[in-house]
Design a protein around this motif. Structure first.
Motif, PDB file in Angstrom:
ATOM      1  N   ASN A 270       0.834  -1.208   0.000  1.00 13.29           N
ATOM      2  CA  ASN A 270       0.000   0.000   0.000  1.00 13.29           C
ATOM      3  C   ASN A 270       0.862   1.249   0.000  1.00 13.29           C
ATOM      4  OD1 ASN A 270      -1.524  -2.210   1.648  1.00 13.29           O
ATOM      5  ND2 ASN A 270      -3.133  -0.807   0.989  1.00 13.29           N
ATOM      6  N   PRO A 271       0.481   2.269  -0.761  1.00 11.21           N
ATOM      7  CA  PRO A 271       1.129   3.584  -0.575  1.00 11.21           C
ATOM      8  C   PRO A 271       0.834   4.078   0.830  1.00 11.21           C
ATOM      9  CG  PRO A 271      -0.812   3.771  -1.982  1.00 11.21           C
ATOM     10  CD  PRO A 271      -0.601   2.311  -1.753  1.00 11.21           C
ATOM     11  N   GLY A 272       1.735   4.869   1.380  1.00  5.82           N
ATOM     12  CA  GLY A 272       1.547   5.258   2.769  1.00  5.82           C
ATOM     13  C   GLY A 272       1.888   6.697   3.069  1.00  5.82           C
ATOM     14  N   LEU A 273       1.243   7.214   4.113  1.00  7.26           N
ATOM     15  CA  LEU A 273       1.557   8.522   4.680  1.00  7.26           C
ATOM     16  C   LEU A 273       1.996   8.301   6.117  1.00  7.26           C
ATOM     17  CD1 LEU A 273       1.403  11.710   4.536  1.00  7.26           C
ATOM     18  CD2 LEU A 273      -0.806  11.441   5.684  1.00  7.26           C
ATOM     19  N   ILE A 274       3.212   8.702   6.428  1.00  4.23           N
ATOM     20  CA  ILE A 274       3.774   8.551   7.765  1.00  4.23           C
ATOM     21  C   ILE A 274       3.911   9.944   8.371  1.00  4.23           C
ATOM     22  CG2 ILE A 274       5.714   7.662   9.118  1.00  4.23           C
ATOM     23  CD1 ILE A 274       6.396   5.964   6.546  1.00  4.23           C
ATOM     24  N   ILE A 275       3.300  10.143   9.511  1.00  5.59           N
ATOM     25  CA  ILE A 275       3.282  11.460  10.136  1.00  5.59           C
ATOM     26  C   ILE A 275       4.190  11.456  11.364  1.00  5.59           C
ATOM     27  CG2 ILE A 275       1.847  13.186  11.295  1.00  5.59           C
ATOM     28  CD1 ILE A 275      -0.498  12.180   9.622  1.00  5.59           C
ATOM     29  N   LEU A 276       5.157  12.355  11.358  1.00  5.49           N
ATOM     30  CA  LEU A 276       6.039  12.552  12.499  1.00  5.49           C
ATOM     31  C   LEU A 276       5.713  13.896  13.137  1.00  5.49           C
ATOM     32  CD1 LEU A 276       9.503  11.471  10.992  1.00  5.49           C
ATOM     33  CD2 LEU A 276       7.717  10.032  11.988  1.00  5.49           C
ATOM     34  N   SER A 277       5.640  13.902  14.447  1.00  3.80           N
ATOM     35  CA  SER A 277       5.392  15.137  15.184  1.00  3.80           C
ATOM     36  C   SER A 277       6.662  15.543  15.924  1.00  3.80           C
ATOM     37  CB  SER A 277       4.246  14.946  16.179  1.00  3.80           C
ATOM     38  OG  SER A 277       4.169  16.037  17.072  1.00  3.80           O
ATOM     39  N   ARG A 278       6.925  16.816  15.947  1.00  2.00           N
ATOM     40  CA  ARG A 278       8.098  17.295  16.664  1.00  2.00           C
ATOM     41  C   ARG A 278       7.946  17.141  18.174  1.00  2.00           C
ATOM     42  NH1 ARG A 278       7.671  21.241  12.511  1.00  2.00           N
ATOM     43  NH2 ARG A 278       9.266  20.851  10.911  1.00  2.00           N
ATOM     44  N   THR A 279       6.735  16.765  18.612  1.00  3.66           N
ATOM     45  CA  THR A 279       6.533  16.495  20.037  1.00  3.66           C
ATOM     46  C   THR A 279       6.836  15.041  20.381  1.00  3.66           C
ATOM     47  OG1 THR A 279       4.177  15.988  19.685  1.00  3.66           O
ATOM     48  CG2 THR A 279       4.755  18.275  20.186  1.00  3.66           C
ATOM     49  N   ASP A 280       7.106  14.196  19.359  1.00  2.00           N
ATOM     50  CA  ASP A 280       7.448  12.799  19.615  1.00  2.00           C
ATOM     51  C   ASP A 280       8.808  12.698  20.308  1.00  2.00           C
ATOM     52  OD1 ASP A 280       5.196  11.480  18.507  1.00  2.00           O
ATOM     53  OD2 ASP A 280       5.966  11.869  16.494  1.00  2.00           O
ATOM     54  N   HIS A 281       9.008  11.559  20.978  1.00  2.00           N
ATOM     55  CA  HIS A 281      10.311  11.333  21.609  1.00  2.00           C
ATOM     56  C   HIS A 281      11.397  11.273  20.541  1.00  2.00           C
ATOM     57  CE1 HIS A 281       8.650  10.741  25.561  1.00  2.00           C
ATOM     58  NE2 HIS A 281       7.838   9.772  25.143  1.00  2.00           N
ATOM     59  N   GLU A 282      12.517  11.874  20.850  1.00  2.00           N
ATOM     60  CA  GLU A 282      13.603  11.992  19.872  1.00  2.00           C
ATOM     61  C   GLU A 282      14.087  10.635  19.377  1.00  2.00           C
ATOM     62  OE1 GLU A 282      18.065  13.979  19.588  1.00  2.00           O
ATOM     63  OE2 GLU A 282      16.666  14.608  21.160  1.00  2.00           O
ATOM     64  N   HIS A 283      14.162   9.632  20.280  1.00  2.00           N
ATOM     65  CA  HIS A 283      14.695   8.334  19.861  1.00  2.00           C
ATOM     66  C   HIS A 283      13.759   7.638  18.884  1.00  2.00           C
ATOM     67  CE1 HIS A 283      11.963   6.746  23.009  1.00  2.00           C
ATOM     68  NE2 HIS A 283      12.035   5.613  22.340  1.00  2.00           N
ATOM     69  N   ARG A 284      12.454   7.910  18.976  1.00  2.00           N
ATOM     70  CA  ARG A 284      11.494   7.291  18.046  1.00  2.00           C
ATOM     71  C   ARG A 284      11.624   7.922  16.662  1.00  2.00           C
ATOM     72  NH1 ARG A 284       5.683   6.572  20.620  1.00  2.00           N
ATOM     73  NH2 ARG A 284       5.752   4.628  19.450  1.00  2.00           N
ATOM     74  N   ILE A 285      11.832   9.223  16.625  1.00  2.00           N
ATOM     75  CA  ILE A 285      12.048   9.884  15.334  1.00  2.00           C
ATOM     76  C   ILE A 285      13.335   9.372  14.697  1.00  2.00           C
ATOM     77  CG2 ILE A 285      12.470  12.102  14.209  1.00  2.00           C
ATOM     78  CD1 ILE A 285      10.687  13.412  16.302  1.00  2.00           C
ATOM     79  N   GLU A 286      14.382   9.200  15.516  1.00  2.00           N
ATOM     80  CA  GLU A 286      15.643   8.675  14.998  1.00  2.00           C
ATOM     81  C   GLU A 286      15.468   7.254  14.470  1.00  2.00           C
ATOM     82  OE1 GLU A 286      18.466   8.981  18.124  1.00  2.00           O
ATOM     83  OE2 GLU A 286      18.762  11.155  17.904  1.00  2.00           O
ATOM     84  N   GLU A 287      14.633   6.463  15.164  1.00  2.00           N
ATOM     85  CA  GLU A 287      14.360   5.088  14.715  1.00  2.00           C
ATOM     86  C   GLU A 287      13.721   5.078  13.333  1.00  2.00           C
ATOM     87  OE1 GLU A 287      11.692   1.189  16.117  1.00  2.00           O
ATOM     88  OE2 GLU A 287      11.830   2.966  17.407  1.00  2.00           O
ATOM     89  N   ILE A 288      12.744   5.946  13.125  1.00  2.00           N
ATOM     90  CA  ILE A 288      12.076   6.038  11.823  1.00  2.00           C
ATOM     91  C   ILE A 288      13.057   6.507  10.751  1.00  2.00           C
ATOM     92  CG2 ILE A 288      10.324   7.286  10.501  1.00  2.00           C
ATOM     93  CD1 ILE A 288       9.010   5.332  12.235  1.00  2.00           C
ATOM     94  N   ASN A 289      13.791   7.562  11.045  1.00  2.00           N
ATOM     95  CA  ASN A 289      14.725   8.103  10.058  1.00  2.00           C
ATOM     96  C   ASN A 289      15.778   7.076   9.659  1.00  2.00           C
ATOM     97  OD1 ASN A 289      13.456  10.598   9.968  1.00  2.00           O
ATOM     98  ND2 ASN A 289      14.733  11.472  11.590  1.00  2.00           N
ATOM     99  N   LEU A 290      16.275   6.295  10.631  1.00  2.00           N
ATOM    100  CA  LEU A 290      17.274   5.268  10.338  1.00  2.00           C
ATOM    101  C   LEU A 290      16.680   4.178   9.460  1.00  2.00           C
ATOM    102  CD1 LEU A 290      20.129   4.196  10.828  1.00  2.00           C
ATOM    103  CD2 LEU A 290      19.249   3.023  12.873  1.00  2.00           C
ATOM    104  N   GLU A 291      15.467   3.767   9.791  1.00  3.45           N
ATOM    105  CA  GLU A 291      14.806   2.720   8.998  1.00  3.45           C
ATOM    106  C   GLU A 291      14.567   3.179   7.564  1.00  3.45           C
ATOM    107  OE1 GLU A 291      10.336   1.048   8.724  1.00  3.45           O
ATOM    108  OE2 GLU A 291      11.284   0.812  10.685  1.00  3.45           O
ATOM    109  N   ILE A 292      14.082   4.382   7.410  1.00  2.47           N
ATOM    110  CA  ILE A 292      13.813   4.901   6.066  1.00  2.47           C
ATOM    111  C   ILE A 292      15.111   5.028   5.277  1.00  2.47           C
ATOM    112  CG2 ILE A 292      13.042   6.948   4.797  1.00  2.47           C
ATOM    113  CD1 ILE A 292      10.966   7.361   7.052  1.00  2.47           C
ATOM    114  N   GLY A 293      16.150   5.566   5.920  1.00  2.00           N
ATOM    115  CA  GLY A 293      17.443   5.705   5.242  1.00  2.00           C
ATOM    116  C   GLY A 293      17.999   4.371   4.793  1.00  2.00           C
ATOM    117  N   ASN A 294      17.938   3.360   5.654  1.00  2.00           N
ATOM    118  CA  ASN A 294      18.434   2.029   5.285  1.00  2.00           C
ATOM    119  C   ASN A 294      17.650   1.436   4.129  1.00  2.00           C
ATOM    120  OD1 ASN A 294      20.427   2.056   7.233  1.00  2.00           O
ATOM    121  ND2 ASN A 294      19.194   1.003   8.777  1.00  2.00           N
TER     122      ASN A 294
END
Length: 332
Positions: A270-294
Protein backbone atom coordinates in the motif's frame (compact mmCIF):
# COMPACT_ATOMS: atom_id res chain seq x y z
CA UNK A 1 -17.55 23.93 -5.18
CA UNK A 2 -14.00 23.33 -3.98
CA UNK A 3 -12.84 22.26 -0.54
CA UNK A 4 -11.13 25.65 -0.41
CA UNK A 5 -14.59 27.21 -0.10
CA UNK A 6 -14.89 25.70 3.35
CA UNK A 7 -14.39 27.91 6.38
CA UNK A 8 -12.76 26.70 9.57
CA UNK A 9 -14.61 27.33 12.82
CA UNK A 10 -12.36 28.45 15.67
CA UNK A 11 -14.29 29.23 18.86
CA UNK A 12 -17.37 29.21 16.62
CA UNK A 13 -15.92 32.03 14.48
CA UNK A 14 -15.35 31.29 10.75
CA UNK A 15 -11.92 31.86 9.21
CA UNK A 16 -10.21 30.85 5.96
CA UNK A 17 -8.61 27.43 5.91
CA UNK A 18 -4.93 27.62 6.93
CA UNK A 19 -2.39 26.50 4.35
CA UNK A 20 -1.50 23.31 6.21
CA UNK A 21 -5.08 22.02 5.82
CA UNK A 22 -5.14 22.81 2.09
CA UNK A 23 -1.73 21.10 1.89
CA UNK A 24 -3.22 17.98 3.52
CA UNK A 25 -6.12 18.02 1.03
CA UNK A 26 -3.70 18.04 -1.92
CA UNK A 27 -1.62 15.21 -0.42
CA UNK A 28 -4.85 13.19 -0.28
CA UNK A 29 -5.48 14.07 -3.92
CA UNK A 30 -1.97 12.84 -4.80
CA UNK A 31 -2.21 9.58 -2.83
CA UNK A 32 -5.57 8.77 -4.39
CA UNK A 33 -4.54 9.41 -8.00
CA UNK A 34 -0.78 8.68 -7.96
CA UNK A 35 -0.10 6.65 -4.81
CA UNK A 36 -0.23 3.24 -6.50
CA UNK A 37 1.09 3.37 -10.03
CA UNK A 38 2.97 0.97 -12.36
CA UNK A 39 3.04 -1.71 -9.66
CA UNK A 40 4.83 0.61 -7.23
CA UNK A 41 3.78 2.46 -4.06
CA UNK A 42 4.47 6.04 -3.06
CA UNK A 43 5.45 6.66 0.55
CA UNK A 44 5.39 10.12 2.08
CA UNK A 45 6.85 11.21 5.41
CA UNK A 46 5.59 14.53 6.76
CA UNK A 47 7.09 16.19 9.83
CA UNK A 48 4.68 18.54 11.61
CA UNK A 49 4.55 20.68 14.76
CA UNK A 50 1.75 18.33 15.94
CA UNK A 51 -0.04 15.41 14.28
CA UNK A 52 -3.59 16.24 15.44
CA UNK A 53 -6.15 16.14 12.58
CA UNK A 54 -3.58 15.88 9.76
CA UNK A 55 -4.29 12.28 8.67
CA UNK A 56 -8.02 13.02 8.74
CA UNK A 57 -7.64 16.07 6.51
CA UNK A 58 -5.59 13.95 4.06
CA UNK A 59 -8.47 11.43 4.11
CA UNK A 60 -10.88 14.28 3.30
CA UNK A 61 -8.68 15.11 0.30
CA UNK A 62 -9.01 11.49 -0.86
CA UNK A 63 -12.79 11.47 -0.50
CA UNK A 64 -13.08 14.79 -2.34
CA UNK A 65 -11.60 13.06 -5.40
CA UNK A 66 -14.23 10.35 -5.05
CA UNK A 67 -17.16 12.74 -4.59
CA UNK A 68 -15.98 14.94 -7.46
CA UNK A 69 -15.39 12.32 -10.14
CA UNK A 70 -18.06 11.36 -12.62
CA UNK A 71 -19.23 7.76 -12.35
CA UNK A 72 -20.72 6.96 -15.72
CA UNK A 73 -24.38 5.99 -15.89
CA UNK A 74 -23.48 3.34 -18.46
CA UNK A 75 -21.26 1.64 -15.88
CA UNK A 76 -24.08 1.66 -13.33
CA UNK A 77 -26.46 0.25 -15.91
CA UNK A 78 -24.00 -2.54 -16.67
CA UNK A 79 -23.83 -3.52 -12.99
CA UNK A 80 -27.62 -3.67 -12.74
CA UNK A 81 -27.93 -5.72 -15.93
CA UNK A 82 -25.50 -8.25 -14.43
CA UNK A 83 -27.96 -9.03 -11.65
CA UNK A 84 -29.19 -12.62 -11.79
CA UNK A 85 -32.58 -14.11 -11.05
CA UNK A 86 -33.00 -14.20 -7.28
CA UNK A 87 -30.32 -11.61 -6.50
CA UNK A 88 -31.19 -9.65 -3.37
CA UNK A 89 -31.08 -5.85 -3.47
CA UNK A 90 -32.36 -2.96 -1.38
CA UNK A 91 -34.91 -0.77 -3.12
CA UNK A 92 -35.96 2.68 -1.89
CA UNK A 93 -39.66 3.30 -2.59
CA UNK A 94 -41.28 6.66 -3.36
CA UNK A 95 -41.09 7.59 0.34
CA UNK A 96 -37.46 6.41 0.39
CA UNK A 97 -38.45 3.58 2.70
CA UNK A 98 -36.03 0.67 2.38
CA UNK A 99 -37.25 -2.68 1.10
CA UNK A 100 -35.18 -5.80 0.54
CA UNK A 101 -36.42 -7.40 -2.67
CA UNK A 102 -35.51 -10.18 -5.11
CA UNK A 103 -34.71 -9.66 -8.77
CA UNK A 104 -37.16 -11.30 -11.20
CA UNK A 105 -35.88 -9.98 -14.52
CA UNK A 106 -36.03 -7.11 -17.01
CA UNK A 107 -38.55 -5.85 -19.54
CA UNK A 108 -39.06 -2.91 -21.86
CA UNK A 109 -40.91 0.05 -20.45
CA UNK A 110 -44.33 0.03 -22.17
CA UNK A 111 -44.46 3.84 -21.99
CA UNK A 112 -40.86 4.64 -23.00
CA UNK A 113 -39.64 1.97 -25.40
CA UNK A 114 -36.00 3.09 -25.09
CA UNK A 115 -35.97 2.42 -21.33
CA UNK A 116 -35.72 -0.84 -19.37
CA UNK A 117 -37.53 -1.75 -16.19
CA UNK A 118 -35.99 -3.92 -13.46
CA UNK A 119 -38.64 -6.29 -12.08
CA UNK A 120 -38.41 -7.11 -8.39
CA UNK A 121 -40.54 -8.98 -5.87
CA UNK A 122 -41.14 -8.48 -2.15
CA UNK A 123 -43.19 -11.33 -0.65
CA UNK A 124 -46.24 -11.45 -2.93
CA UNK A 125 -45.79 -7.89 -4.17
CA UNK A 126 -44.21 -7.30 -7.59
CA UNK A 127 -42.81 -3.96 -8.71
CA UNK A 128 -40.94 -2.42 -11.62
CA UNK A 129 -38.07 0.06 -11.19
CA UNK A 130 -37.55 2.34 -14.23
CA UNK A 131 -34.01 2.69 -15.55
CA UNK A 132 -33.91 6.41 -14.67
CA UNK A 133 -34.25 5.49 -10.98
CA UNK A 134 -31.62 2.78 -10.86
CA UNK A 135 -28.67 4.76 -9.58
CA UNK A 136 -30.51 6.54 -6.73
CA UNK A 137 -33.08 3.92 -5.70
CA UNK A 138 -31.03 0.69 -5.67
CA UNK A 139 -28.39 -0.61 -3.26
CA UNK A 140 -26.62 -3.82 -4.30
CA UNK A 141 -25.98 -6.44 -1.64
CA UNK A 142 -24.36 -9.29 -3.54
CA UNK A 143 -20.56 -9.52 -3.40
CA UNK A 144 -20.24 -10.49 -7.06
CA UNK A 145 -19.40 -7.35 -9.01
CA UNK A 146 -15.93 -6.16 -9.92
CA UNK A 147 -16.76 -2.50 -9.29
CA UNK A 148 -18.85 -3.00 -6.16
CA UNK A 149 -16.85 -3.58 -2.98
CA UNK A 150 -19.50 -4.19 -0.33
CA UNK A 151 -18.13 -6.47 2.35
CA UNK A 152 -21.08 -6.60 4.73
CA UNK A 153 -24.85 -6.68 4.77
CA UNK A 154 -26.61 -3.43 5.62
CA UNK A 155 -28.16 -3.52 9.07
CA UNK A 156 -31.65 -2.23 9.69
CA UNK A 157 -30.28 0.71 11.68
CA UNK A 158 -28.00 1.86 8.87
CA UNK A 159 -28.82 4.97 6.87
CA UNK A 160 -29.02 4.40 3.15
CA UNK A 161 -26.54 6.28 1.00
CA UNK A 162 -24.99 9.65 1.83
CA UNK A 163 -27.03 12.08 3.90
CA UNK A 164 -25.07 15.22 4.72
CA UNK A 165 -26.26 18.84 4.43
CA UNK A 166 -22.60 19.92 4.34
CA UNK A 167 -21.77 17.67 1.37
CA UNK A 168 -24.90 18.89 -0.40
CA UNK A 169 -23.33 22.37 -0.42
CA UNK A 170 -20.14 21.06 -2.08
CA UNK A 171 -21.41 18.41 -4.49
CA UNK A 172 -24.55 17.90 -6.52
CA UNK A 173 -27.19 15.40 -5.41
CA UNK A 174 -26.52 13.52 -8.65
CA UNK A 175 -22.82 13.20 -7.81
CA UNK A 176 -23.55 11.94 -4.31
CA UNK A 177 -26.14 9.44 -5.55
CA UNK A 178 -23.68 8.01 -8.06
CA UNK A 179 -20.91 7.82 -5.47
CA UNK A 180 -23.21 6.01 -3.02
CA UNK A 181 -23.73 3.35 -5.69
CA UNK A 182 -19.99 2.55 -5.56
CA UNK A 183 -18.99 1.96 -1.92
CA UNK A 184 -15.44 0.78 -1.38
CA UNK A 185 -12.45 1.36 0.86
CA UNK A 186 -10.36 4.10 -0.78
CA UNK A 187 -8.02 4.39 2.21
CA UNK A 188 -7.05 2.77 5.49
CA UNK A 189 -6.42 4.88 8.57
CA UNK A 190 -4.43 3.63 11.56
CA UNK A 191 -4.56 5.27 14.97
CA UNK A 192 -6.21 5.60 18.35
CA UNK A 193 -9.94 4.92 18.07
CA UNK A 194 -11.09 7.26 20.84
CA UNK A 195 -8.89 10.11 19.67
CA UNK A 196 -9.91 9.82 16.00
CA UNK A 197 -13.61 9.53 16.91
CA UNK A 198 -13.40 12.73 18.96
CA UNK A 199 -11.65 14.64 16.17
CA UNK A 200 -14.04 13.33 13.50
CA UNK A 201 -17.03 14.60 15.47
CA UNK A 202 -15.67 18.10 16.10
CA UNK A 203 -17.86 20.68 14.34
CA UNK A 204 -15.11 22.61 12.59
CA UNK A 205 -16.42 23.36 9.07
CA UNK A 206 -18.79 26.00 7.76
CA UNK A 207 -20.07 26.69 4.25
CA UNK A 208 -23.16 28.72 3.29
CA UNK A 209 -24.26 28.78 6.95
CA UNK A 210 -24.06 24.97 7.10
CA UNK A 211 -21.89 23.61 9.88
CA UNK A 212 -20.24 20.22 9.60
CA UNK A 213 -17.56 17.84 10.72
CA UNK A 214 -14.78 15.77 9.19
CA UNK A 215 -17.18 12.87 9.67
CA UNK A 216 -19.42 14.34 6.97
CA UNK A 217 -16.75 13.24 4.47
CA UNK A 218 -15.49 10.03 6.04
CA UNK A 219 -17.57 6.83 6.11
CA UNK A 220 -15.11 4.48 7.78
CA UNK A 221 -15.63 0.80 8.47
CA UNK A 222 -15.11 0.12 12.20
CA UNK A 223 -15.17 3.82 13.04
CA UNK A 224 -17.97 6.41 13.10
CA UNK A 225 -20.14 5.03 10.32
CA UNK A 226 -23.89 4.57 10.46
CA UNK A 227 -24.36 4.55 6.70
CA UNK A 228 -24.67 1.89 4.03
CA UNK A 229 -21.91 3.78 2.22
CA UNK A 230 -18.23 3.11 2.96
CA UNK A 231 -15.11 4.91 1.74
CA UNK A 232 -12.47 3.91 4.30
CA UNK A 233 -11.40 1.38 6.92
CA UNK A 234 -9.98 1.87 10.42
CA UNK A 235 -7.31 -0.21 12.10
CA UNK A 236 -6.36 0.38 15.71
CA UNK A 237 -2.71 1.03 16.36
CA UNK A 238 -3.08 -1.21 19.44
CA UNK A 239 -4.43 -4.33 17.75
CA UNK A 240 -2.25 -7.41 17.94
CA UNK A 241 -4.36 -9.55 15.65
CA UNK A 242 -3.71 -9.85 11.94
CA UNK A 243 -6.38 -7.67 10.30
CA UNK A 244 -8.73 -9.16 7.71
CA UNK A 245 -9.89 -7.85 4.36
CA UNK A 246 -7.28 -5.14 3.88
CA UNK A 247 -7.33 -3.65 0.39
CA UNK A 248 -4.00 -3.66 -1.42
CA UNK A 249 -3.03 -0.60 -3.42
CA UNK A 250 -5.09 1.97 -1.49
CA UNK A 251 -3.35 4.57 0.70
CA UNK A 252 -2.74 3.80 4.37
CA UNK A 253 -2.65 6.86 6.62
CA UNK A 254 -0.67 6.41 9.83
CA UNK A 255 -2.06 9.10 12.11
CA UNK A 256 1.04 9.12 14.33
CA UNK A 257 4.48 7.57 14.69
CA UNK A 258 3.22 4.79 16.98
CA UNK A 259 0.66 3.69 14.37
CA UNK A 260 3.41 3.25 11.80
CA UNK A 261 5.81 1.36 14.06
CA UNK A 262 3.13 -1.07 15.27
CA UNK A 263 1.18 -1.78 12.07
CA UNK A 264 3.51 -1.17 9.09
CA UNK A 265 4.00 -4.91 8.44
CA UNK A 266 0.36 -5.26 7.37
CA UNK A 267 0.65 -2.71 4.55
CA UNK A 268 3.64 -3.72 2.43
CA UNK A 269 1.58 -3.37 -0.78
CA UNK A 270 0.00 0.00 0.00
CA UNK A 271 1.13 3.58 -0.57
CA UNK A 272 1.55 5.26 2.77
CA UNK A 273 1.56 8.52 4.68
CA UNK A 274 3.77 8.55 7.76
CA UNK A 275 3.28 11.46 10.14
CA UNK A 276 6.04 12.55 12.50
CA UNK A 277 5.39 15.14 15.18
CA UNK A 278 8.10 17.29 16.66
CA UNK A 279 6.53 16.50 20.04
CA UNK A 280 7.45 12.80 19.62
CA UNK A 281 10.31 11.33 21.61
CA UNK A 282 13.60 11.99 19.87
CA UNK A 283 14.69 8.33 19.86
CA UNK A 284 11.49 7.29 18.05
CA UNK A 285 12.05 9.88 15.33
CA UNK A 286 15.64 8.67 15.00
CA UNK A 287 14.36 5.09 14.71
CA UNK A 288 12.08 6.04 11.82
CA UNK A 289 14.72 8.10 10.06
CA UNK A 290 17.27 5.27 10.34
CA UNK A 291 14.81 2.72 9.00
CA UNK A 292 13.81 4.90 6.07
CA UNK A 293 17.44 5.70 5.24
CA UNK A 294 18.43 2.03 5.28
CA UNK A 295 15.50 1.06 3.07
CA UNK A 296 16.32 3.74 0.53
CA UNK A 297 19.97 2.70 0.36
CA UNK A 298 19.61 -1.08 0.52
CA UNK A 299 16.51 -1.53 -1.63
CA UNK A 300 17.26 1.14 -4.20
CA UNK A 301 13.95 2.96 -3.95
CA UNK A 302 13.63 6.14 -5.96
CA UNK A 303 13.14 9.57 -4.39
CA UNK A 304 10.00 11.37 -5.60
CA UNK A 305 10.02 14.39 -3.27
CA UNK A 306 10.51 16.81 -6.16
CA UNK A 307 7.72 15.14 -8.14
CA UNK A 308 5.31 15.71 -5.28
CA UNK A 309 6.45 19.32 -4.93
CA UNK A 310 5.71 19.75 -8.66
CA UNK A 311 2.29 18.15 -8.16
CA UNK A 312 1.58 20.56 -5.32
CA UNK A 313 2.57 23.51 -7.52
CA UNK A 314 0.23 22.30 -10.27
CA UNK A 315 -2.58 22.43 -7.72
CA UNK A 316 -1.57 25.92 -6.59
CA UNK A 317 -0.18 24.66 -3.31
CA UNK A 318 3.22 24.82 -1.64
CA UNK A 319 4.68 23.15 1.42
CA UNK A 320 3.75 25.40 4.37
CA UNK A 321 6.29 26.78 6.78
CA UNK A 322 7.29 24.45 9.63
CA UNK A 323 6.40 21.34 7.60
CA UNK A 324 9.00 19.00 6.09
CA UNK A 325 8.36 16.37 3.43
CA UNK A 326 10.28 13.36 2.14
CA UNK A 327 8.90 10.88 -0.39
CA UNK A 328 10.01 7.81 -2.32
CA UNK A 329 8.49 5.12 -4.50
CA UNK A 330 8.87 1.37 -3.87
CA UNK A 331 8.59 -1.29 -6.57
CA UNK A 332 6.56 -4.31 -5.48
Amino acid sequence: MSLKNLKLLINDEPTDLPEWINFAFVLGDYLYSQGFKNNSCSNIVVTLPTEDYFALFVAVGITDKIFSKENQLNSIKEQILNLKLGSRIIYLDNNFKRKEVSVIGFEQNPVHSDELILLVQESNYRNGIPEKDWYNRIILLDEQFENIKRTRLIGANKEIGINSPLLNELYSSEQLSKVAFYPGEAFHIVGNENQLTTLINDQIFLINNRKGTIGDFLFINNLHNNSSYVNGKFLSSFTRNTPNNLTEGVPVLYSNISSYLKQKEHFKKNPGLIILSRTDHEHRIEEINLEIGNNLIQKGHSYITNQIIDYLHQKGQKIPNNIELLAWREKL
